[in-house]
Design a protein around this motif. Structure first.
Motif, PDB file in Angstrom:
ATOM      1  N   ASP A 199       0.828  -1.201   0.000  1.00 46.83           N
ATOM      2  CA  ASP A 199       0.000   0.000   0.000  1.00 46.83           C
ATOM      3  C   ASP A 199       0.863   1.252   0.000  1.00 46.83           C
ATOM      4  OD1 ASP A 199      -2.402  -1.369   0.002  1.00 46.83           O
ATOM      5  OD2 ASP A 199      -2.471  -1.506   2.179  1.00 46.83           O
ATOM      6  N   LEU A 200       1.887   1.255   0.836  1.00 48.24           N
ATOM      7  CA  LEU A 200       2.762   2.420   0.927  1.00 48.24           C
ATOM      8  C   LEU A 200       3.472   2.679  -0.395  1.00 48.24           C
ATOM      9  CD1 LEU A 200       4.316   1.793   4.470  1.00 48.24           C
ATOM     10  CD2 LEU A 200       2.645   3.542   3.847  1.00 48.24           C
ATOM     11  N   HIS A 201       3.865   1.603  -1.069  1.00 53.18           N
ATOM     12  CA  HIS A 201       4.554   1.742  -2.348  1.00 53.18           C
ATOM     13  C   HIS A 201       3.632   2.371  -3.389  1.00 53.18           C
ATOM     14  CE1 HIS A 201       8.554   0.821  -3.549  1.00 53.18           C
ATOM     15  NE2 HIS A 201       8.190   0.216  -4.667  1.00 53.18           N
ATOM     16  N   VAL A 202       2.393   1.900  -3.437  1.00 54.66           N
ATOM     17  CA  VAL A 202       1.430   2.437  -4.397  1.00 54.66           C
ATOM     18  C   VAL A 202       1.104   3.890  -4.071  1.00 54.66           C
ATOM     19  CG1 VAL A 202      -0.921   2.238  -5.284  1.00 54.66           C
ATOM     20  CG2 VAL A 202       0.434   0.181  -4.902  1.00 54.66           C
ATOM     21  N   ILE A 203       0.943   4.188  -2.775  1.00 54.69           N
ATOM     22  CA  ILE A 203       0.612   5.545  -2.362  1.00 54.69           C
ATOM     23  C   ILE A 203       1.733   6.509  -2.743  1.00 54.69           C
ATOM     24  CG2 ILE A 203       0.275   7.035  -0.354  1.00 54.69           C
ATOM     25  CD1 ILE A 203      -1.265   4.753   0.941  1.00 54.69           C
ATOM     26  N   ARG A 204       2.983   6.076  -2.581  1.00 58.51           N
ATOM     27  CA  ARG A 204       4.111   6.934  -2.966  1.00 58.51           C
ATOM     28  C   ARG A 204       4.046   7.274  -4.453  1.00 58.51           C
ATOM     29  NH1 ARG A 204       7.089   3.284   0.468  1.00 58.51           N
ATOM     30  NH2 ARG A 204       7.667   4.320   2.432  1.00 58.51           N
ATOM     31  N   SER A 205       3.710   6.280  -5.278  1.00 56.80           N
ATOM     32  CA  SER A 205       3.638   6.522  -6.721  1.00 56.80           C
ATOM     33  C   SER A 205       2.523   7.499  -7.047  1.00 56.80           C
ATOM     34  CB  SER A 205       3.418   5.202  -7.472  1.00 56.80           C
ATOM     35  OG  SER A 205       2.148   4.657  -7.201  1.00 56.80           O
ATOM     36  N   VAL A 206       1.369   7.357  -6.371  1.00 60.96           N
ATOM     37  CA  VAL A 206       0.250   8.259  -6.627  1.00 60.96           C
ATOM     38  C   VAL A 206       0.582   9.675  -6.158  1.00 60.96           C
ATOM     39  CG1 VAL A 206      -2.171   8.742  -6.121  1.00 60.96           C
ATOM     40  CG2 VAL A 206      -1.432   6.393  -6.530  1.00 60.96           C
ATOM     41  N   VAL A 207       1.276   9.787  -5.028  1.00 61.88           N
ATOM     42  CA  VAL A 207       1.693  11.100  -4.539  1.00 61.88           C
ATOM     43  C   VAL A 207       2.602  11.780  -5.559  1.00 61.88           C
ATOM     44  CG1 VAL A 207       3.112  12.286  -2.822  1.00 61.88           C
ATOM     45  CG2 VAL A 207       1.419  10.607  -2.087  1.00 61.88           C
ATOM     46  N   LEU A 208       3.523  11.020  -6.139  1.00 63.21           N
ATOM     47  CA  LEU A 208       4.433  11.597  -7.122  1.00 63.21           C
ATOM     48  C   LEU A 208       3.689  11.997  -8.392  1.00 63.21           C
ATOM     49  CD1 LEU A 208       7.258  12.415  -7.817  1.00 63.21           C
ATOM     50  CD2 LEU A 208       7.766  10.059  -8.504  1.00 63.21           C
ATOM     51  N   VAL A 209       2.798  11.102  -8.878  1.00 61.95           N
ATOM     52  CA  VAL A 209       1.999  11.423 -10.066  1.00 61.95           C
ATOM     53  C   VAL A 209       1.142  12.653  -9.804  1.00 61.95           C
ATOM     54  CG1 VAL A 209       0.119  10.642 -11.556  1.00 61.95           C
ATOM     55  CG2 VAL A 209       1.974   9.079 -10.980  1.00 61.95           C
ATOM     56  N   GLY A 210       0.528  12.713  -8.613  1.00 61.94           N
ATOM     57  CA  GLY A 210      -0.292  13.860  -8.258  1.00 61.94           C
ATOM     58  C   GLY A 210       0.509  15.144  -8.164  1.00 61.94           C
ATOM     59  N   SER A 211       1.708  15.063  -7.613  1.00 59.88           N
ATOM     60  CA  SER A 211       2.564  16.246  -7.494  1.00 59.88           C
ATOM     61  C   SER A 211       2.973  16.763  -8.868  1.00 59.88           C
ATOM     62  CB  SER A 211       3.807  15.913  -6.664  1.00 59.88           C
ATOM     63  OG  SER A 211       3.458  15.493  -5.362  1.00 59.88           O
ATOM     64  N   ILE A 212       3.302  15.842  -9.777  1.00 62.58           N
ATOM     65  CA  ILE A 212       3.628  16.241 -11.152  1.00 62.58           C
ATOM     66  C   ILE A 212       2.428  16.909 -11.800  1.00 62.58           C
ATOM     67  CG2 ILE A 212       4.258  15.387 -13.441  1.00 62.58           C
ATOM     68  CD1 ILE A 212       5.829  13.156 -12.057  1.00 62.58           C
ATOM     69  N   PHE A 213       1.243  16.343 -11.557  1.00 64.61           N
ATOM     70  CA  PHE A 213       0.009  16.918 -12.094  1.00 64.61           C
ATOM     71  C   PHE A 213      -0.193  18.342 -11.590  1.00 64.61           C
ATOM     72  CE2 PHE A 213      -4.476  17.866 -11.365  1.00 64.61           C
ATOM     73  CZ  PHE A 213      -5.021  17.703 -12.630  1.00 64.61           C
ATOM     74  N   ILE A 214      -0.006  18.559 -10.297  1.00 64.72           N
ATOM     75  CA  ILE A 214      -0.209  19.882  -9.702  1.00 64.72           C
ATOM     76  C   ILE A 214       0.769  20.895 -10.299  1.00 64.72           C
ATOM     77  CG2 ILE A 214       0.016  21.209  -7.561  1.00 64.72           C
ATOM     78  CD1 ILE A 214      -1.027  18.716  -6.095  1.00 64.72           C
ATOM     79  N   MET A 215       2.032  20.521 -10.404  1.00 64.85           N
ATOM     80  CA  MET A 215       3.028  21.447 -10.945  1.00 64.85           C
ATOM     81  C   MET A 215       2.774  21.769 -12.412  1.00 64.85           C
ATOM     82  SD  MET A 215       6.623  20.295  -9.118  1.00 64.85           S
ATOM     83  CE  MET A 215       6.467  18.565  -9.603  1.00 64.85           C
ATOM     84  N   SER A 216       2.333  20.764 -13.167  1.00 64.17           N
ATOM     85  CA  SER A 216       2.083  20.988 -14.594  1.00 64.17           C
ATOM     86  C   SER A 216       0.843  21.830 -14.832  1.00 64.17           C
ATOM     87  CB  SER A 216       1.951  19.646 -15.325  1.00 64.17           C
ATOM     88  OG  SER A 216       0.766  18.987 -14.935  1.00 64.17           O
ATOM     89  N   GLN A 217      -0.122  21.759 -13.915  1.00 61.95           N
ATOM     90  CA  GLN A 217      -1.360  22.516 -14.068  1.00 61.95           C
ATOM     91  C   GLN A 217      -1.222  23.966 -13.604  1.00 61.95           C
ATOM     92  OE1 GLN A 217      -4.799  21.454 -15.054  1.00 61.95           O
ATOM     93  NE2 GLN A 217      -3.465  20.057 -16.141  1.00 61.95           N
ATOM     94  N   ALA A 218      -0.202  24.248 -12.786  1.00 57.16           N
ATOM     95  CA  ALA A 218      -0.064  25.576 -12.192  1.00 57.16           C
ATOM     96  C   ALA A 218       0.012  26.701 -13.240  1.00 57.16           C
ATOM     97  CB  ALA A 218       1.153  25.615 -11.273  1.00 57.16           C
ATOM     98  N   PRO A 219       0.840  26.599 -14.300  1.00 59.21           N
ATOM     99  CA  PRO A 219       0.881  27.693 -15.287  1.00 59.21           C
ATOM    100  C   PRO A 219      -0.470  27.934 -15.950  1.00 59.21           C
ATOM    101  CG  PRO A 219       2.766  26.236 -15.560  1.00 59.21           C
ATOM    102  CD  PRO A 219       1.839  25.545 -14.619  1.00 59.21           C
ATOM    103  N   PHE A 220      -1.178  26.852 -16.287  1.00 54.25           N
ATOM    104  CA  PHE A 220      -2.484  26.995 -16.923  1.00 54.25           C
ATOM    105  C   PHE A 220      -3.491  27.592 -15.952  1.00 54.25           C
ATOM    106  CE2 PHE A 220      -6.501  25.407 -18.781  1.00 54.25           C
ATOM    107  CZ  PHE A 220      -6.338  25.890 -20.066  1.00 54.25           C
ATOM    108  N   LEU A 221      -3.371  27.245 -14.669  1.00 58.24           N
ATOM    109  CA  LEU A 221      -4.257  27.806 -13.655  1.00 58.24           C
ATOM    110  C   LEU A 221      -4.038  29.318 -13.523  1.00 58.24           C
ATOM    111  CD1 LEU A 221      -6.372  27.016 -11.473  1.00 58.24           C
ATOM    112  CD2 LEU A 221      -4.487  26.923  -9.851  1.00 58.24           C
ATOM    113  N   ILE A 222      -2.775  29.728 -13.539  1.00 53.13           N
ATOM    114  CA  ILE A 222      -2.460  31.161 -13.467  1.00 53.13           C
ATOM    115  C   ILE A 222      -3.020  31.891 -14.688  1.00 53.13           C
ATOM    116  CG2 ILE A 222      -0.594  32.853 -13.460  1.00 53.13           C
ATOM    117  CD1 ILE A 222       1.094  30.783 -11.943  1.00 53.13           C
TER     118      ILE A 222
END
Length: 352
Positions: free
Chosen positions: A259-282
């Motif tokens: 579970d921890l391994h999968v959660i780490r991967s989702v956290v990383l994917v989610g973090s990449i998503f947030i950073m990539s969406q930030a310019p478009f959000l601005i």
């Protein structure tokens, strides 16, 4: 062959945007990286699809990851004409276009963005399902079944198409005739652009964008806290108990090593998503505040609009290409299957 004069005049208009001082760094630095991102994204997502199919689509996370890879591949494919057109405008501004330059830049742009929206929905659902796994581990399997996950994926795709349908009706292929040569050429005809753009701004550039962004931030925050909490629990019990007892305690907490391994991967994917969406959000927020923040207004805001647009597109190509590294690092089944495939691929060469 269409009129070179018509094509070149449009090229000059785009180039005049691209080479303005405030826009030079994005045009000269970021746009030339797009072909490499697209090519790598093709290879990465095709690899992801093959590996997930070989592993077996037997759980909700694999279904979502496979769907995400397919969606990213569709996005990159549909955006390829736009990328090629921008590259040609920079390095060959006077190339005689066989059609109007807008055909390459705009015709498939909104269908591609629809696939990008679909990928965003899938990324958000990945975060939500992992949060549900942490919050209610006992009920998780009964709530997020394989059948329901497939229905969720289909519903997300239909939602993405429905939300972008108004703006996708704007661009149509029309024909013009150059009176000097009497030759007809194709161009993008825009219908009801202002009204459909306003609807698109309300639905996609603001409401849905903010909802996705907020949900993903909440999911990443919750999962990151759970990872931190689990790390503290394991450290405290490691000093007093054996490894076996620590593992048993982790199971009782509802977070196994898997579970921890999968959660780490989702956290990383989610973090990449947030950073990539930030310019478009601005960009979307600025457009909401000021109507002049657009391509159609001849002022300094147009320069900033182009800059944010290029940065946002670059981030979108990046996020559609780099997930292969996340899967390889954090998904043991994926890593094992990909390593096995690479070994079989290299074996004939070794024997020869």
């Amino acid at each position: 062959m269409a009129s070179n004069a018509a094509s070149n005049s449009t090229s000059i208009v785009y180039i005049s945007y691209l080479y303005l001082t405030e826009f030079t760094w994005t045009a000269n630095i970021l746009i030339p990286t797009w072909p490499a991102m697209i090519v790598f994204g093709f290879a990465a997502n095709i690899t992801n699809i093959i590996v997930f199919l070989r592993i077996g689509v037997n759980d909700n996370v694999t279904i979502l990851l496979l769907s995400l890879s397919i969606s990213d591949l569709m996005y990159l494919t549909l955006m390829t004409p736009t990328v090629c057109s921008y590259i040609m405008l920079i390095f060959a501004p006077y190339w005689p276009w066989p059609t109007h330059v807008d055909i390459g830049i705009e015709l498939l742009y909104w269908p591609a963005i629809t696939c990008y929206d679909f990928s965003a929905f899938l990324s958000v659902w990945l975060g939500v399902t992992r949060c549900a796994c942490v919050a209610m581990p006992l009920q998780f399997k009964s709530v997020f079944t394989k059948g329901r996950t497939i229905k969720l994926v289909l519903a997300s795709f239909l939602l993405a198409v429905s939300l972008r349908m108004p703006i996708m009706t704007v661009n149509r292929v029309g024909w013009r005739t150059d009176h000097g040569t009497n030759i007809s050429y194709a161009y993008v005809e825009k219908q009801n652009r202002k009204a459909m753009t306003q609807i698109n701004d309300i639905l996609n550039r603001n409401s849905i964008l903010y909802i996705n962004f907020i949900i993903m931030i909440a999911c990443v925050s919750i999962l990151s806290f759970k990872l931190y909490q689990a790390s503290r629990i394991r450290k405290s019990y490691t000093s007093a108990f054996t490894t076996q007892q620590t593992s048993e305690k982790s199971d009782r907490q509802g977070l196994s090593a898997k579970d921890l391994h999968v959660i780490r991967s989702v956290v990383l994917v989610g973090s990449i998503f947030i950073m990539s969406q930030a310019p478009f959000l601005i960009s979307s927020t600025a457009r909401l505040i000021s109507d002049n923040f657009d391509i159609d207004h001849a002022n300094r805001n147009r320069l900033l609009f182009f800059t944010f647009s290029i940065v946002s597109l670059t981030c979108s190509y990046l996020i559609a290409s780099v997930n292969i590294f996340v899967y390889y690092i954090y998904n043991s089944k994926y890593k094992s299957e990909l390593s096995s495939m690479l070994k079989r691929f290299k074996k004939p060469k070794t024997e020869a």
